[in-house]
Design a protein around this motif. Sequence first.
Motif, short mmCIF file in Angstrom:
data_model
loop_
_atom_site.label_atom_id
_atom_site.label_comp_id
_atom_site.label_asym_id
_atom_site.label_seq_id
_atom_site.Cartn_x
_atom_site.Cartn_y
_atom_site.Cartn_z
N ALA A 120 46.20 -23.77 -24.22
CA ALA A 120 44.85 -23.77 -24.95
C ALA A 120 43.82 -22.92 -24.11
N VAL A 121 43.73 -23.58 -22.87
CA VAL A 121 42.77 -23.16 -21.77
C VAL A 121 43.09 -21.76 -21.47
N LEU A 122 44.41 -21.48 -21.16
CA LEU A 122 44.71 -19.72 -20.83
C LEU A 122 44.35 -18.94 -22.07
N GLU A 123 44.30 -19.45 -23.21
CA GLU A 123 44.15 -18.64 -24.36
C GLU A 123 42.42 -18.56 -24.46
N SER A 124 41.79 -19.42 -24.20
CA SER A 124 40.45 -19.61 -24.36
C SER A 124 39.84 -18.63 -23.02
N ILE A 125 40.30 -18.82 -21.83
CA ILE A 125 39.82 -17.73 -20.88
C ILE A 125 40.28 -16.50 -21.19
N ALA A 126 41.38 -15.96 -21.87
CA ALA A 126 41.85 -14.69 -22.21
C ALA A 126 40.85 -14.13 -23.08
N ALA A 127 40.39 -15.36 -24.03
CA ALA A 127 39.76 -14.55 -25.02
C ALA A 127 38.12 -14.19 -24.48
N ALA A 128 37.80 -15.27 -23.82
CA ALA A 128 36.40 -14.80 -23.20
C ALA A 128 36.35 -13.64 -22.33
N LEU A 129 37.68 -13.17 -21.72
CA LEU A 129 37.65 -11.80 -20.67
C LEU A 129 37.83 -10.73 -21.72
N GLY A 130 38.45 -10.81 -23.05
CA GLY A 130 38.77 -9.91 -23.96
C GLY A 130 40.12 -9.34 -23.48
N VAL A 131 41.07 -10.00 -22.92
CA VAL A 131 42.40 -9.60 -22.55
C VAL A 131 43.27 -10.38 -23.36
N ASP A 132 44.67 -10.09 -23.32
CA ASP A 132 45.88 -10.73 -23.94
C ASP A 132 46.11 -11.87 -22.93
N PRO A 133 46.61 -13.06 -23.01
CA PRO A 133 46.97 -13.80 -22.24
C PRO A 133 48.11 -13.40 -21.26
N SER A 134 48.98 -12.46 -21.79
CA SER A 134 49.98 -12.00 -20.82
C SER A 134 49.55 -11.15 -19.61
N HIS A 135 48.36 -10.63 -19.73
CA HIS A 135 47.74 -9.88 -18.45
C HIS A 135 47.20 -11.18 -17.16
N LEU A 136 47.23 -12.44 -17.83
CA LEU A 136 46.86 -13.61 -16.80
C LEU A 136 48.06 -14.15 -16.36
N LEU A 137 49.15 -14.18 -17.19
CA LEU A 137 50.34 -14.95 -16.85
C LEU A 137 51.02 -14.53 -15.42
N ALA A 138 51.50 -15.54 -15.04
CA ALA A 138 52.37 -15.24 -13.52
C ALA A 138 53.39 -14.35 -13.71
N SER A 139 54.18 -14.03 -14.61
CA SER A 139 55.26 -13.07 -14.76
C SER A 139 55.18 -12.33 -16.19
N ARG A 140 55.39 -11.23 -16.17
CA ARG A 140 55.63 -10.68 -17.57
C ARG A 140 56.84 -11.31 -18.42
N ASP A 141 57.77 -11.80 -17.70
CA ASP A 141 58.93 -12.30 -18.29
C ASP A 141 58.60 -13.52 -19.21
N ARG A 142 57.32 -14.33 -18.43
CA ARG A 142 56.98 -15.55 -18.98
C ARG A 142 56.21 -15.01 -20.57
N ALA A 143 55.52 -14.21 -20.45
CA ALA A 143 54.74 -13.41 -21.51
C ALA A 143 55.79 -13.07 -22.79
N GLU A 144 57.16 -12.61 -22.29
CA GLU A 144 58.01 -12.26 -23.44
C GLU A 144 58.61 -13.45 -23.74
N ALA A 145 58.75 -14.37 -22.87
CA ALA A 145 59.46 -15.84 -23.36
C ALA A 145 58.72 -16.58 -24.40
N ARG A 146 57.23 -16.54 -24.43
CA ARG A 146 56.33 -17.09 -25.14
C ARG A 146 56.35 -16.57 -26.31
N VAL A 147 56.51 -15.03 -26.44
CA VAL A 147 56.59 -14.38 -27.88
C VAL A 147 57.78 -15.18 -28.66
N HIS A 148 58.84 -14.83 -27.85
CA HIS A 148 60.39 -15.21 -28.49
C HIS A 148 60.21 -16.62 -28.81
#
Length: 392
Positions: free
Chosen positions: A49-77
Amino acid sequence: MPTENALGPRIAYHRRIARMTQQELADAASIHVGTLRKIERGARGASDAVLESIAAALGVDPSHLLASRDRAEARVHAAMPALSAAIAAYDVPDAGPVRPLPELRADVEEAVTWRLASQYVRIARQMPPLIGELTRAFQLASGGARAETASLLVSALRTADAVAYKYGARDLSARLVDLMRWAAPYAQDQLLDAAVAYVRTETFFAARAHASGLRALEMAADSAPAARDDETRAVRGALHMRAAVIAGRAGRADAADHHLAEARRMGDAVSESIYQGTAFGPDSVRIHEVAVAVSLGGDHAHRAIEVAREWKPPEDLPTERRSGFYIELARAQLWSGLPRDAFESLKVARHIAPQHTRDHPWVREDAATLRRLRRADAESLSNFAEWCHAGE
């Protein structure tokens, strides 16, 4: 650029790019500035929730902030089962609250902006509960409210489908398209029917049933309202634009040229904008000229390169459309014996829309080919191939 394993530095990097102080970002994200400071220096983690709030405030997708692109893909799946459950219960939705239509409309409109910006992590997490609420609203609504709710539901389903289709969940994507086709008639809007026909083409692409897809689009174009204003011209033009590409995949150069000419004629008559959830206008048509050339095969690649030599997509176009241009261009350049140019185009696509680029099958195929052609070349090519899992 922050390293892949550092969430805090990534947030700080994007905050500086946005020219925001820590206090300004904390206020925009509705968190305490002390919490943000700890996250940026690595003293604590960030919940979803905090990550998404920060991403929304920055105007980027949370995947740009995650420690790994693989984590972004895992979250989608990981969100796919919830999305599947939400649409499985479309006619018997769970009990729950239903907000007023203006609030639902605002959420759907925001979700559409995520789709156009290729913000797939945000879509994957937010769409299942929104679709569930919209199905409840649809069951309770009547009259004009029922028609508008049906329209909002279609838009939400289309947004969810963007994630399902891009991440290879083709069965789920087909179910979402079927549900769009079920809901659209309740909206009593012929333009929405045409927009759903546009999206339905994905199922034909996935099945490689290009001739059938071309027939379906031509029938939809024949049924669409007459081109009497910008909205109707754009909707009809988008159908022709899509038909040109699938005609190319079917090897029908004559039909591809005909539909592209129709799309160009209508595109020249409107301003570039978003119509019924689809970008259309002279710039979008020009991008599709490249797509059609690539669809027709290697002998037509020079047409794509000629377009790119004289023109580049403007930055105000949706990121997925712009990145798609460079992905298509890279394939044409590769076919034309220009591997260095192809690699540069892939890097541009990655910069514009990293999630869209990384998960595009052509990117993986072409990166693997480039890697084989340039075995002893720069380390950056190997890094790119590993980033997009080329060869897997």
